[in-house]
Design an enzyme around this catalytic site. Structure first.
Site, mmCIF file in Angstrom:
data_model
loop_
_atom_site.group_PDB
_atom_site.id
_atom_site.type_symbol
_atom_site.label_atom_id
_atom_site.label_comp_id
_atom_site.label_asym_id
_atom_site.label_seq_id
_atom_site.Cartn_x
_atom_site.Cartn_y
_atom_site.Cartn_z
ATOM 1 C CG HIS A 177 14.594 79.821 125.013
ATOM 2 N ND1 HIS A 177 15.385 79.867 123.887
ATOM 3 C CD2 HIS A 177 14.283 78.511 125.178
ATOM 4 C CE1 HIS A 177 15.547 78.647 123.412
ATOM 5 N NE2 HIS A 177 14.890 77.814 124.174
ATOM 6 C CE LYS A 193 8.603 79.145 119.981
ATOM 7 N NZ LYS A 193 7.859 78.169 119.180
#
Length: 516
Positions: free
Chosen positions: A270, A212
């Protein structure tokens, strides 16, 4: 500046190149991408659209070829129709027929089970044909978009057929998706399976959060600016909160999710990766080795509180009203065991035992059916001694905070106090915002676009190595053992911010969770 257009007037499409085009070094060379599990949900929603978007942006070689591997008896044309359906539904760039025709000319499909030797012989013949007809030069990446229980079969058959080896003129790589095991022991076993066939530098573990744009911007934000780095330490920061909240339930994922839970699903990978990027020291360069070294130092310095029970919380969403509709509780979701103790909310404290972060707790939380969908990193600053202002004058002001928003509205917010425009000296919180969509004309690429391109280029900075995976499990395993001894998770209503025990956890430390 607008993206360079594509020249699609000839037999092959290529980027219109300018002398100042910085993308030239980021265009992948000839290769074949073999997707195991190509008919699965991930491939349809993310991988196939990402491949098309890369082609549409001129970032794939005209020789690029895509091979699907699955049980269905499909021809190349039938496979192309399947891919086109996924692309039209999920691609973020416009559908261009000339781009599609060039891309589809390299589509092939291999029918067979993961343990079928004949299928790997057919795959070998297909890759040889693509080298001869398409010019892929023997380069191939194997994307294992399949459950980990099949990794051993696939890797072993690739090795037996001679598909995993390469020479100085070509390369072979493997891409694996999380979960990378369910505890330390299984992660080590999984790593051993893959590493007995592929060299460590040829293994790419996908953590799509690291693709991202905002996550990558953490490095630019910290190390390209003189303003913030002097404040990025225990002298100024009171604590850090890393949140991944979803406002949806598990949907149809009970088969995967039940028995896994929020901590294993997203915190072990994550959120610990976000923590590592937030807490790491400045690397000597942006090379994969330098970045990995600093992340490993952080993950190796993590420690859990002595009173683990007091500094962890877990919950399971109940049924009720959310967003104007009645939703199921976790135990009522189709496919969930009626006596399941799987948590849908997990939170815990972890400390980074380095000089920079001594005494600064990091609070990690993740959950489903929460107040809104948001992923963020919040650095909460120490409060100043209020000698100048009375408590009443600053009653509407909280601690200063720097918030890095990973999704959905990517950007950065700085919260600080400002005088209210009236005759009294009253201070309250205001925000200074940076939003990607407002500041840049270029749309952010999807995470899988960046990660697939990096893999084809052999550029691994955004892919965690097995050391990082195993260090993450060393943090989580004691928490999972504790929870296994404590029966059911605490229930929480949908649309709230989790169980009451999570608020109590921070209250013990004299702090409270942010409400994004």
């Amino acid at each position: 500046m607008a993206s360079p257009a594509l020249d699609v007037t000839g037999d092959a499409f290529t980027p219109l190149r300018r002398a100042d085009d910085r993308r030239l070094l980021r265009i992948a060379g000839p290769a074949a991408l073999v997707i195991f599990g190509v008919t699965g949900d991930l491939a349809q929603r993310k991988l196939l659209p990402a491949v098309y978007d890369l082609a549409n942006r001129g970032l794939l070689s005209p020789a690029f070829s895509l091979v699907g591997f699955g049980r269905r008896e499909w021809s190349a044309d039938r496979f192309a129709a399947f891919v086109e359906q996924a692309v039209r539904r999920g691609a973020r760039t416009p559908f261009r027929q000339q781009v599609w025709d060039q891309l589809a000319a390299g589509f092939r499909f291999v029918s067979g089970a993961f343990d079928d030797p004949a299928a790997y012989q057919q795959l070998d013949a297909t890759l040889r044909e693509l080298t001869r007809v398409r010019g892929t030069r023997g380069n191939a990446a194997f994307y294992l978009s399949i459950p980990p229980r099949h990794f051993s079969d696939v890797c072993d058959h690739l090795a037996r057929q001679g598909l995993a080896g390469h020479d100085d003129r070509s390369w072979r790589r493997v891409v694996i998706e999380k979960p990378f095991g369910h505890d330390l022991r299984s992660a080590q076993a999984l790593n051993a399976v893959v590493e007995r066939v592929f060299a460590p530098d040829d293994i790419f573990r996908i953590d799509h959060y690291l693709g991202k744009e905002t996550v990558q911007n953490i490095l630019a934000f910290r190390f390209a600016n003189a303003i913030f780095e002097p404040l990025w330490n225990a002298n100024h920061i009171d604590h850090v909160q890393i949140t991944m909240a979803e406002d949806i339930g598990i949907g149809g994922r009970a088969g995967y999710y039940d028995g896994i839970g929020a901590a294993r699903d997203v915190i072990q990978n994550h959120l610990l990766q976000l923590l590592a990027l937030t807490a790491m020291e400045e690397p000597t360069s942006f090379s994969p080795r330098a970045l990995r070294s600093e992340k490993i130092k952080v993950l190796g310095a993590l420690g859990l509180p002595a009173d683990l029970e007091a500094h962890t919380a877990r919950g399971q969403y109940l049924g009720g009203w959310q967003g104007g509709r009645l939703v199921h509780g976790y135990l009522d979701e189709e496919g969930t065991a009626p006596d399941s103790t799987t948590e849908t909310y997990a939170a815990f404290r972890v400390d980074v035992h380095t000089r920079r972060w001594a005494g600064v707790p990091f609070y990690l939380r993740a959950g489903k059916r929460l107040g809104r969908r948001v992923t963020e990193i919040a650095l909460v600053f120490r409060e100043i001694p209020q000698q100048l202002f009375t408590p009443g004058q600053t009653a509407a002001m909280g601690p200063n905070a720097l918030v890095i928003r990973v999704q959905p509205e990517e950007g950065i917010t700085l919260r600080f106090g400002s005088k209210v425009p009236d005759t009294n000296m009253t201070v309250r919180d205001v925000n200074m915002d940076f939003v990607y969509g407002h500041s840049f004309a270029e749309a952010s690429p999807e995470a899988y676009e960046r990660l697939i391109l990096d893999m084809l280029l052999g550029d691994p900075p955004l892919f965690p190595r097995h050391e990082e995976v195993e260090l993450g499990w060393r943090v989580l395993d004691p928490i999972e053992r504790l929870w296994a001894e404590h029966g059911r998770p605490e229930g929480y209503r949908p649309g709230t911010w989790g169980p009451a025990s999570a608020d109590t956890m921070l209250a013990r430390d004299g702090r409270r969770w942010r409400r994004p």
